[in-house]
Design an enzyme around this catalytic site. Structure first.
Site, PDB file in Angstrom:
ATOM      1  N   LYS A   1      -7.514 -15.845  16.467  1.00 49.67           N
ATOM      2  CA  LYS A   1      -7.718 -15.257  14.976  1.00 49.67           C
ATOM      3  C   LYS A   1      -8.963 -14.610  15.141  1.00 49.67           C
ATOM      4  O   LYS A   1      -9.271 -14.834  13.973  1.00 49.67           O
ATOM      5  CB  LYS A   1      -7.250 -16.512  14.199  1.00 49.67           C
ATOM      6  CG  LYS A   1      -5.642 -16.624  14.392  1.00 49.67           C
ATOM      7  CD  LYS A   1      -5.267 -17.526  13.534  1.00 49.67           C
ATOM      8  CE  LYS A   1      -3.830 -18.002  13.969  1.00 49.67           C
ATOM      9  NZ  LYS A   1      -3.719 -18.836  13.217  1.00 49.67           N
TER      10      LYS A   1
ATOM     11  N   GLU B   1       0.980  -1.327  -0.070  1.00 45.37           N
ATOM     12  CA  GLU B   1      -0.113  -0.142   0.023  1.00 45.37           C
ATOM     13  C   GLU B   1       1.208   1.138  -0.038  1.00 45.37           C
ATOM     14  O   GLU B   1       1.723   1.778   0.943  1.00 45.37           O
ATOM     15  CB  GLU B   1      -1.102   0.035   1.315  1.00 45.37           C
ATOM     16  CG  GLU B   1      -1.917   1.791   1.453  1.00 45.37           C
ATOM     17  CD  GLU B   1      -2.399   1.092   2.212  1.00 45.37           C
ATOM     18  OE1 GLU B   1      -3.347   2.039   2.741  1.00 45.37           O
ATOM     19  OE2 GLU B   1      -2.631   0.548   3.209  1.00 45.37           O
TER      20      GLU B   1
ATOM     21  N   ASP C   1       2.168 -13.927  12.114  1.00 45.80           N
ATOM     22  CA  ASP C   1       0.769 -14.931  11.988  1.00 45.80           C
ATOM     23  C   ASP C   1       0.238 -14.027  12.003  1.00 45.80           C
ATOM     24  O   ASP C   1      -0.068 -12.667  12.423  1.00 45.80           O
ATOM     25  CB  ASP C   1       0.328 -15.721  13.015  1.00 45.80           C
ATOM     26  CG  ASP C   1      -0.766 -16.256  12.439  1.00 45.80           C
ATOM     27  OD1 ASP C   1      -0.830 -16.461  10.880  1.00 45.80           O
ATOM     28  OD2 ASP C   1      -0.797 -17.606  13.134  1.00 45.80           O
TER      29      ASP C   1
ATOM     30  N   HIS D   1      -2.897  10.264  -1.235  1.00 45.48           N
ATOM     31  CA  HIS D   1      -2.892   8.891  -1.895  1.00 45.48           C
ATOM     32  C   HIS D   1      -2.841   9.253  -3.515  1.00 45.48           C
ATOM     33  O   HIS D   1      -2.414   8.034  -4.235  1.00 45.48           O
ATOM     34  CB  HIS D   1      -4.527   8.407  -1.255  1.00 45.48           C
ATOM     35  CG  HIS D   1      -4.174   7.734  -0.130  1.00 45.48           C
ATOM     36  ND1 HIS D   1      -4.110   7.942   0.306  1.00 45.48           N
ATOM     37  CD2 HIS D   1      -4.209   6.142   0.647  1.00 45.48           C
ATOM     38  CE1 HIS D   1      -4.321   7.381   1.951  1.00 45.48           C
ATOM     39  NE2 HIS D   1      -3.312   5.944   1.149  1.00 45.48           N
TER      40      HIS D   1
END
Length: 619
Positions: A398, A266, A474, A604
């Site tokens: 998670k 990004e 992770d 952006h």
């Protein structure tokens, strides 16, 4: 004749008759290639320095001799009332020899015994060498009698290597590719069968392209250590994905400077976080505090009635029983230390949430083993307890969950900084009043209107994910690790800005120096087949995770948190958690300032959009 053409379906009879004269030559070539592959395939005896019969004799003799010696020594100790745990150097050597010989004999004779059952029950577990002979016998009629329904449709999907413009493989690899394509050799077993992880990945990659008919030419293959991921990171590899790593900083946190690696695709993210670090540095730095450090696991158990489930709940939550349960739990590891037990009932089902410290490891395996110890201990007094699952989602791992947001999981960290008015105006291009108002209406009120769970922030998951990817964490645990509430208040009579982020469940880990050694031992079973069991037991609980990969290890080293802390176990993982929180603080400060100043879209458009002419790029 091109050997790759044997992968195609049978041709019309006229063509087959024309090729009848070549049958003997083709069979002769196949047999020679199969013999070559047999010679290249590693065998158990190839790794032994002595002949196989002599090696077996030595270990048999060693096993029975040391067992006889130890039994006599222990009988003498019992007669003399000597404690059995008091051992001499010779007894230690005998015990080690007994274990080594037992593991060898178990590995050598046990593996073949187990594989014989697997081979009889599963068509996917055939031995590579036997399958080569079977393939040669049915080569002339390969598609006449397929073994499964999936094999019937296979010829229509198989594509020749020439059609995909792939690199020609050596003759012996080409034969293995054919067997993977027609299903006679499972793709997942290539590493153990061939003994070379890179070669196995290359063959799997080629077989994948031929079976799907689609090229993966853009997926990099060379330049990666495939042995480093064996048995711990990724199964059935065919390449790797490149993610660019940028650096933000220096981040001045608790008096120390850190250069933060961020792996992301990004645009503007690293630049924005870097601007936040600059503002924090110019204002004297940020401070952090670790509030809690504990990993959780919550099994679900069932009873015949809600009354019995309640009795276990009262037993587990009784403070007088905690010390006993902690002793049982802590046997799982020298780092695991039980901190608390919390129970919740749903009818006759009981959910037990164990929380423990785990040192520098993230600790899921560690806490799971401790929970298993406690469950086995409890079944002596609660024999009617039925264990439904080691995890009942009350952990919660998670998944976004209020229990993690309220009670915390992993590392709970709060980080704060006071940004001077001059820095807010010159570096962040906005004002203190605008930031305070925007934070209240966006991060607090807006998130409440959306019914957010732990999402009272601008974009904490952006920074957490980027650091997790760079340091081998992770990435799925970004879900709870990104729980964050951002607070902004005017201080010093409204001139300066106080900003803080509170993150209750950052879940990070570090690799241990010993893990690298054990990882190497684990891969030895490819060469030292009889020692497979030894390598397997060594890797359990010590090998795993992306922190051991070279790139991720380098990023951890950049932060100064590589490996386990020798002075204070757990210190490095706690430091990494505070660095994550400090980076989130910088990212929140910068993005909120961009929105308040109306710079978000402009920045952006500048950093997150390509000016290249896409129509001219290769398809």
């Amino acid at each position: 004749m091109d050997r790759r053409r044997s992968l195609r379906p049978p041709r019309p009879n006229a063509v087959q008759d024309a090729d009848a004269t070549c049958t003997f030559r083709r069979d002769e070539q196949d047999a020679s290639a199969a013999d070559h592959l047999k010679r290249a395939s590693p065998k158990a005896s190839d790794a032994l320095p002595l002949p196989l019969y002599l090696t077996n004799t030595i270990f048999f003799t060693l096993f029975f001799s040391v067992a006889y010696y130890l039994l006599h020594r222990w009988r003498d100790k019992i007669r003399n009332s000597t404690p059995l745990h008091v051992v001499t150097l010779s007894e230690i050597a005998a015990i080690v020899s007994l274990m080594a010989s037992f593991i060898y004999l178990l590995g050598f004779f046990g593996i073949d015994f187990v594989q014989s059952f697997i081979a009889r029950s599963s068509p996917d577990a055939w031995d590579l060498e036997d399958e080569i002979d079977r393939t040669l016998l049915i080569d002339n009629n390969r598609y006449a009698a397929p073994r499964s329904a999936s094999a019937v449709a296979l010829p229509s999907k198989v594509v020749d290597a020439e059609a995909l413009n792939t690199i020609p493989l050596p003759e012996e690899d080409e034969e293995v590719v054919k067997m993977v394509v027609d299903g006679s050799v499972p793709s997942y077993s290539l590493e153990s069968k061939l003994g070379d992880p890179k070669r196995a990945a290359s063959i799997r990659r080629e077989a994948l392209q031929r079976t799907t008919g689609r090229s993966i030419h853009g997926l990099p293959f060379e330049g990666f250590d495939y042995e480093s991921i064996l048995g711990q990171c990724c199964e059935m590899p065919v390449g790797y994905v490149q993610i660019p790593v940028g650096i933000a900083g220096p981040l001045l946190l608790d008096g120390f400077e850190y250069t933060v690696p961020m792996a992301t695709t990004e645009g503007c993210l690293v630049a924005s976080t870097n601007r936040g670090c600059k503002a924090i540095y110019a204002s004297g730095g940020a401070t952090s505090m670790l509030l809690k450090d504990g990993m959780t696991r919550a099994p679900v158990v069932r009873f015949g009635s809600a009354k019995r489930a309640s009795e276990l709940k009262f037993f587990l939550e009784d403070p007088s029983n905690f010390d006993t349960l902690a002793v049982v739990f802590n046997r799982s590891s020298r780092f695991a230390r039980l901190q608390s037990i919390r129970c919740s009932i749903a009818g006759k089902n009981l959910y037990v949430r164990f929380c423990c410290s785990t040192g520098d490891a993230m600790g899921m395996n560690m806490v799971s083993k401790g929970v298993q110890n406690v469950l086995e201990f409890l079944q002596h007094d609660f024999s009617d307890m039925e264990v439904i699952g080691i995890s009942g989602n009350f952990c919660a791992d998670k998944k976004p969950a209020a229990v993690n947001w309220i009670e915390g999981r992993g590392k709970s960290v709060v980080c704060e900084a006071v940004i001077k008015d001059e820095v807010v105006r010159k570096v962040l291009k906005t004002s203190v009043a605008s930031l305070v108002e925007l934070n209240m209406l966006k991060n607090l009120t807006g998130s409440a209107m959306a019914g957010a769970l732990g999402g009272f922030n601008a974009h904490s998951s952006n920074i957490v994910s980027a650091i997790f990817l760079a340091t081998g964490q992770d990435p799925a645990q970004n879900v709870e690790s990104s729980h964050c509430i951002t607070m902004m208040e005017p201080v010093n009579n409204g001139r300066d800005l106080h900003i803080s982020v509170t993150m209750p469940s950052i879940e990070v880990t570090n690799t241990s120096y010993l893990s690298v050694v054990f990882s190497f031992i684990y891969t030895l079973y490819l060469k030292l087949y009889p020692f497979y069991f030894l390598a397997y037991f060594l890797q359990v609980g010590t090998v795993g995770g992306g922190t051991q990969l070279a790139s991720q290890s380098a990023c951890l080293n950049l932060l100064g948190v590589k490996g386990a802390s020798k002075e204070s176990p757990g210190a490095n993982s706690r430091l990494l958690a505070t660095i994550v929180a400090g980076s989130v603080l910088a990212g929140e400060l910068s993005l909120m300032s961009a929105i308040a100043a109306g710079q978000l879209v402009r920045s952006h458009m500048k950093y997150n959009r390509s000016s290249r002419d896409v129509s001219k790029l290769e398809s």
